[in-house]
Design an enzyme around this catalytic site. Sequence first.
Site, short mmCIF file in Angstrom:
data_model
loop_
_atom_site.label_atom_id
_atom_site.label_comp_id
_atom_site.label_asym_id
_atom_site.label_seq_id
_atom_site.Cartn_x
_atom_site.Cartn_y
_atom_site.Cartn_z
N SER A 170 -4.40 0.14 6.39
CA SER A 170 -3.85 -0.79 5.44
C SER A 170 -4.34 -2.16 5.58
CB SER A 170 -2.17 -0.90 5.62
OG SER A 170 -2.04 -1.29 6.77
N HIS B 91 -2.16 3.55 0.71
CA HIS B 91 -3.50 2.95 -0.02
C HIS B 91 -4.48 3.83 -0.79
CE1 HIS B 91 -1.75 -0.91 1.38
NE2 HIS B 91 -1.61 -0.33 2.68
N LYS C 280 2.11 0.38 -4.48
CA LYS C 280 1.08 -0.21 -4.61
C LYS C 280 0.08 0.21 -5.72
CE LYS C 280 1.85 -1.13 0.14
NZ LYS C 280 2.26 -0.56 1.35
C1 LIG Z 1 3.08 -0.74 2.39
C2 LIG Z 1 3.27 0.48 3.39
C3 LIG Z 1 4.35 1.04 3.69
C4 LIG Z 1 5.51 0.82 3.23
O1 LIG Z 1 5.85 0.96 1.98
P1 LIG Z 1 6.97 0.11 1.12
O2 LIG Z 1 7.24 1.06 0.02
O3 LIG Z 1 6.20 -1.20 0.65
O4 LIG Z 1 8.26 0.08 1.92
C5 LIG Z 1 4.02 2.15 4.38
N1 LIG Z 1 2.90 2.45 4.97
C6 LIG Z 1 1.77 1.86 4.80
C7 LIG Z 1 0.36 2.48 5.25
C8 LIG Z 1 1.78 0.78 3.87
O5 LIG Z 1 0.66 0.21 3.83
#
Ligand SMILES: *Cc1c(COP(=O)(O)O)cnc(C)c1O
Length: 395
Positions: free
Chosen positions: A176, A204, A236
């Site tokens: 990330s 991602h 995302k």
């Molecule tokens: C953003 C993210 C999460 C968390 O997801 P949310 O729905 O925002 O709680 C988990 N794992 C990764 C790799 C992330 O980038």
Amino acid sequence: MPFDLATRLAERRAAHLYRQRPLLDSPQGPLVRVDGRELLAFCSNDYLGLANHPQVIEAWRAGAHRWGVGGGASHLVIGHSTPHHELEEALAAFTGRPRALLFSTGYMANLGAVTALLGQGDTVLEDRLNHASLLDAGLLSGARFSRYLHNDAQSLAGRLAKANGNTLVVTDGVFSMDGDLADLPALCAEAKQRDAWVMVDDAHGFGPLGATGGGIVEHFGLGPDDVQVLVGTLGKAFGTAGAFVAGSEELIETLVQFARPYIYTTSQPPALACATLKSLELLRSEHWRREHLATLIQRFRAGAEAIGLSLVDSPTPIQPIMVGDSDRALRLSQMLRERGLLVTAIRPPTVPAGSARLRVTLSAAHSVAQLELLLEALAECWPQLATVEEDKGNA
Ligand SMILES: *Cc1c(COP(=O)(O)O)cnc(C)c1O
């Protein structure tokens, strides 16, 4: 003195690690209004530009009209409604797995999956750069917890050889904060040799990667025998909110029975599931979004190289500019902001000490002209950052 919060906060400030929340006063998009000012932003995770898409908004509106606004209860009581169920079926079909289970957030999906699968006497092996939610999940599970070197199948193999009980290898699909891809073919091969399972959090990768946006497993052509537990988040590239775990019938039933962050929480608003169904349709079918992103990524990397910026080997919309110390990262971010650009500095403990960076993210909603503005500003600011450093050194 008990609860000496003032000292703790002052220390964080002195270390240039103090966090502040920019106040967004517009929908998500390339042009935003932040703290009262129009800025061109390169830091959201809305990679495909769906967070403010008219069709997704309309699906949400219609969903609210039909289903109301509140989930009303947990899924196991009376909060599991038809839109949630339809979205789960669509996500199972999308990922090519027998079933998928919807969670309210990605953080909860990760906590739920790892803690439901592992306990004392088991082993969890994680990449040392995994997302905080995966690390927290491993610690909370009570299993023996060990971190292997970043993306290093040899390092993983050494730890697998010493593992006891049920063993789960856990990795981000796309890392990330760096944007690089997990070396899944090699990691999965090591796991298979030792009868370990692999869990991939592809928060991602879904959307930007794969011919139909199916993420890193589609990119590498890996099936459920390679990656038994596949996690995606919906906040995302999907542009909405929530998350899912996809896998076998038995896996999903196990989560329904034992995953506490699934069981003990209210279901997400059903209308949100209606919106996500629409964004899933756009994500799969509108391939031009991935193609445009690929053009932007290529142009950014070429432009950044010409300026002499230090990039990571990333084929994804996450393109960090490595700076090093937190103070300099903040300064570069500030210089860009003075030129009307918003790129946040990411500092420890979110990233390892000494690896502060500007996390540039690109979106299909950006135009090439907007990207050129970013590159022009970087070409101006980057040499100035070095000059400021020298002045400071001489002072
Ligand atoms: C953003 C993210 C999460 C968390 O997801 P949310 O729905 O925002 O709680 C988990 N794992 C990764 C790799 C992330 O980038």
